[in-house]
Design a protein around this motif. Structure first.
Motif, PDB file in Angstrom:
ATOM      1  N   GLU A 197       0.837  -1.197   0.000  1.00  0.00           N
ATOM      2  CA  GLU A 197       0.000   0.000   0.000  1.00  0.00           C
ATOM      3  C   GLU A 197       0.877   1.255   0.000  1.00  0.00           C
ATOM      4  N   ARG A 198       1.964   1.185   0.772  1.00  0.00           N
ATOM      5  CA  ARG A 198       2.903   2.319   0.807  1.00  0.00           C
ATOM      6  C   ARG A 198       3.572   2.477  -0.554  1.00  0.00           C
ATOM      7  N   LEU A 199       3.958   1.371  -1.151  1.00  0.00           N
ATOM      8  CA  LEU A 199       4.613   1.426  -2.465  1.00  0.00           C
ATOM      9  C   LEU A 199       3.668   2.017  -3.515  1.00  0.00           C
ATOM     10  N   ALA A 200       2.392   1.692  -3.414  1.00  0.00           N
ATOM     11  CA  ALA A 200       1.412   2.140  -4.406  1.00  0.00           C
ATOM     12  C   ALA A 200       1.395   3.658  -4.542  1.00  0.00           C
ATOM     13  N   LYS A 201       1.668   4.345  -3.447  1.00  0.00           N
ATOM     14  CA  LYS A 201       1.650   5.820  -3.465  1.00  0.00           C
ATOM     15  C   LYS A 201       2.749   6.384  -4.347  1.00  0.00           C
ATOM     16  N   LYS A 202       3.747   5.567  -4.651  1.00  0.00           N
ATOM     17  CA  LYS A 202       4.881   6.029  -5.460  1.00  0.00           C
ATOM     18  C   LYS A 202       4.749   5.623  -6.922  1.00  0.00           C
ATOM     19  N   LEU A 203       3.703   4.903  -7.258  1.00  0.00           N
ATOM     20  CA  LEU A 203       3.601   4.386  -8.620  1.00  0.00           C
ATOM     21  C   LEU A 203       3.194   5.465  -9.618  1.00  0.00           C
ATOM     22  N   LYS A 204       3.705   5.302 -10.840  1.00  0.00           N
ATOM     23  CA  LYS A 204       3.431   6.243 -11.914  1.00  0.00           C
ATOM     24  C   LYS A 204       2.852   5.472 -13.110  1.00  0.00           C
ATOM     25  N   ASN A 205       2.213   6.229 -13.981  1.00  0.00           N
ATOM     26  CA  ASN A 205       1.648   5.608 -15.168  1.00  0.00           C
ATOM     27  C   ASN A 205       2.731   4.837 -15.942  1.00  0.00           C
ATOM     28  N   HIS A 206       2.362   3.636 -16.396  1.00  0.00           N
ATOM     29  CA  HIS A 206       3.241   2.777 -17.204  1.00  0.00           C
ATOM     30  C   HIS A 206       4.375   2.119 -16.426  1.00  0.00           C
ATOM     31  N   ASP A 207       4.318   2.185 -15.108  1.00  0.00           N
ATOM     32  CA  ASP A 207       5.288   1.402 -14.342  1.00  0.00           C
ATOM     33  C   ASP A 207       5.049  -0.084 -14.623  1.00  0.00           C
ATOM     34  N   ILE A 208       6.139  -0.840 -14.685  1.00  0.00           N
ATOM     35  CA  ILE A 208       6.040  -2.291 -14.878  1.00  0.00           C
ATOM     36  C   ILE A 208       6.765  -2.966 -13.720  1.00  0.00           C
ATOM     37  N   ILE A 209       5.998  -3.733 -12.945  1.00  0.00           N
ATOM     38  CA  ILE A 209       6.534  -4.387 -11.751  1.00  0.00           C
ATOM     39  C   ILE A 209       6.693  -5.879 -12.016  1.00  0.00           C
ATOM     40  N   PHE A 210       7.901  -6.386 -11.833  1.00  0.00           N
ATOM     41  CA  PHE A 210       8.134  -7.828 -11.876  1.00  0.00           C
ATOM     42  C   PHE A 210       8.161  -8.364 -10.454  1.00  0.00           C
ATOM     43  N   PHE A 211       7.402  -9.431 -10.209  1.00  0.00           N
ATOM     44  CA  PHE A 211       7.511 -10.158  -8.949  1.00  0.00           C
ATOM     45  C   PHE A 211       8.376 -11.384  -9.186  1.00  0.00           C
ATOM     46  N   LYS A 212       9.276 -11.639  -8.259  1.00  0.00           N
ATOM     47  CA  LYS A 212      10.085 -12.857  -8.322  1.00  0.00           C
ATOM     48  C   LYS A 212       9.911 -13.629  -7.019  1.00  0.00           C
ATOM     49  N   GLY A 213       9.814 -14.933  -7.141  1.00  0.00           N
ATOM     50  CA  GLY A 213       9.614 -15.764  -5.956  1.00  0.00           C
ATOM     51  C   GLY A 213       8.467 -16.723  -6.198  1.00  0.00           C
ATOM     52  N   GLY A 214       8.599 -17.925  -5.680  1.00  0.00           N
ATOM     53  CA  GLY A 214       7.669 -19.007  -6.008  1.00  0.00           C
ATOM     54  C   GLY A 214       6.312 -18.943  -5.335  1.00  0.00           C
ATOM     55  N   LEU A 215       5.634 -20.058  -5.421  1.00  0.00           N
ATOM     56  CA  LEU A 215       4.261 -20.199  -4.924  1.00  0.00           C
ATOM     57  C   LEU A 215       4.163 -19.923  -3.418  1.00  0.00           C
ATOM     58  N   GLY A 216       3.106 -19.221  -3.052  1.00  0.00           N
ATOM     59  CA  GLY A 216       2.824 -18.989  -1.638  1.00  0.00           C
ATOM     60  C   GLY A 216       3.740 -17.987  -0.953  1.00  0.00           C
ATOM     61  N   MET A 217       4.396 -17.178  -1.746  1.00  0.00           N
ATOM     62  CA  MET A 217       5.333 -16.185  -1.194  1.00  0.00           C
ATOM     63  C   MET A 217       4.644 -14.900  -0.751  1.00  0.00           C
ATOM     64  N   GLY A 218       3.474 -14.640  -1.308  1.00  0.00           N
ATOM     65  CA  GLY A 218       2.758 -13.414  -0.942  1.00  0.00           C
ATOM     66  C   GLY A 218       2.616 -12.416  -2.079  1.00  0.00           C
ATOM     67  N   LYS A 219       2.837 -12.867  -3.299  1.00  0.00           N
ATOM     68  CA  LYS A 219       2.756 -11.954  -4.441  1.00  0.00           C
ATOM     69  C   LYS A 219       1.324 -11.441  -4.647  1.00  0.00           C
ATOM     70  N   THR A 220       0.364 -12.338  -4.494  1.00  0.00           N
ATOM     71  CA  THR A 220      -1.028 -11.910  -4.655  1.00  0.00           C
ATOM     72  C   THR A 220      -1.466 -11.037  -3.479  1.00  0.00           C
ATOM     73  N   ALA A 221      -1.006 -11.375  -2.288  1.00  0.00           N
ATOM     74  CA  ALA A 221      -1.284 -10.532  -1.114  1.00  0.00           C
ATOM     75  C   ALA A 221      -0.714  -9.130  -1.319  1.00  0.00           C
ATOM     76  N   PHE A 222       0.472  -9.070  -1.885  1.00  0.00           N
ATOM     77  CA  PHE A 222       1.124  -7.792  -2.168  1.00  0.00           C
ATOM     78  C   PHE A 222       0.288  -6.996  -3.181  1.00  0.00           C
ATOM     79  N   THR A 223      -0.198  -7.682  -4.188  1.00  0.00           N
ATOM     80  CA  THR A 223      -0.987  -7.021  -5.229  1.00  0.00           C
ATOM     81  C   THR A 223      -2.301  -6.483  -4.653  1.00  0.00           C
ATOM     82  N   GLN A 224      -2.865  -7.230  -3.694  1.00  0.00           N
ATOM     83  CA  GLN A 224      -4.066  -6.733  -3.000  1.00  0.00           C
ATOM     84  C   GLN A 224      -3.772  -5.371  -2.355  1.00  0.00           C
ATOM     85  N   GLY A 225      -2.595  -5.276  -1.735  1.00  0.00           N
ATOM     86  CA  GLY A 225      -2.191  -4.007  -1.112  1.00  0.00           C
ATOM     87  C   GLY A 225      -1.966  -2.901  -2.140  1.00  0.00           C
TER      88      GLY A 225
END
Ligand SMILES: Nc1ncnc2c1ncn2[C@@H]1O[C@H](COP(=O)(O)OP(=O)(O)O)[C@@H](O)[C@H]1O
Ligand SMILES: [Mg+2]
Length: 142
Positions: free
Chosen positions: A17-45
């Motif tokens: 949620e804190r990171l989201a405040k810094k996002l700009k149009n056309h930012d491209i975020i890569f997530f790295k890390g396997g299953l159950g790491m929290g990538k979807t939880a992060f995206t919820q934030g």
């Protein structure tokens, strides 16, 4: 580049949620890390931080879930099944780069051989049952 430790799904979402405040149009975020790491939880934030009040689920079967917001929408990809550049093209990935919003990409490892233009990279490591080390490159939260 900075690393953070979170001790719950909720803390991971708050960090995002804190990171989201810094996002700009056309930012491209890569997530790295396997299953159950929290990538979807992060995206919820990320969604919450962008003011998008939606329940975020893993886009595994759809490949992309779209969360429209103002001024920024979030396009959440899961590249788990993508193996070739043709497949990436055929899901319309390149069209999304023209839309107003941010791309958040799970299983980015699968597309890096032919697409590596992320400006933000977030790496997840499991350091305990409920603990994750989350490293953010490309943007400073504070
Ligand atoms: N610190 C943490 N951050 C995020 N998720 C955590 C954490 N600790 C435990 N979990 C659990 O790990 C799982 C992460 O699921 P999810 O976000 O779908 O991961 P991914 O998208 O990386 O496969 C959830 O079941 C969540 O409750
Ligand atoms: Mg996921």
């Amino acid at each position: 580049m900075k690393s953070y430790i979170t001790n719950s799904k909720r803390e991971t979402a708050r960090l995002a949620e804190r990171l989201a405040k810094k996002l700009k149009n056309h930012d491209i975020i890569f997530f790295k890390g396997g299953l159950g790491m929290g990538k979807t939880a992060f995206t919820q934030g990320l969604c919450r931080g962008l003011g998008i009040d939606r329940n975020v689920t893993s886009p595994t079967f759809a490949i992309v879930n779209e969360y429209s917001g103002s001024p920024l929408s979030l396009f959440h990809f899961d590249m788990y099944r993508i193996e070739t550049e043709d497949q990436l093209y055929n899901i319309g990935f390149y069209d999304y780069m023209d839309y107003d919003g941010v791309l958040a990409i799970e299983w980015s490892e699968n597309i890096i051989p032919f697409f590596s233009d992320a400006n933000i990279v977030i790496t997840f490591e499991k350091t305990g049952e409920n603990q994750r080390k989350i490293t953010i490159e490309g943007v400073d939260i504070y």
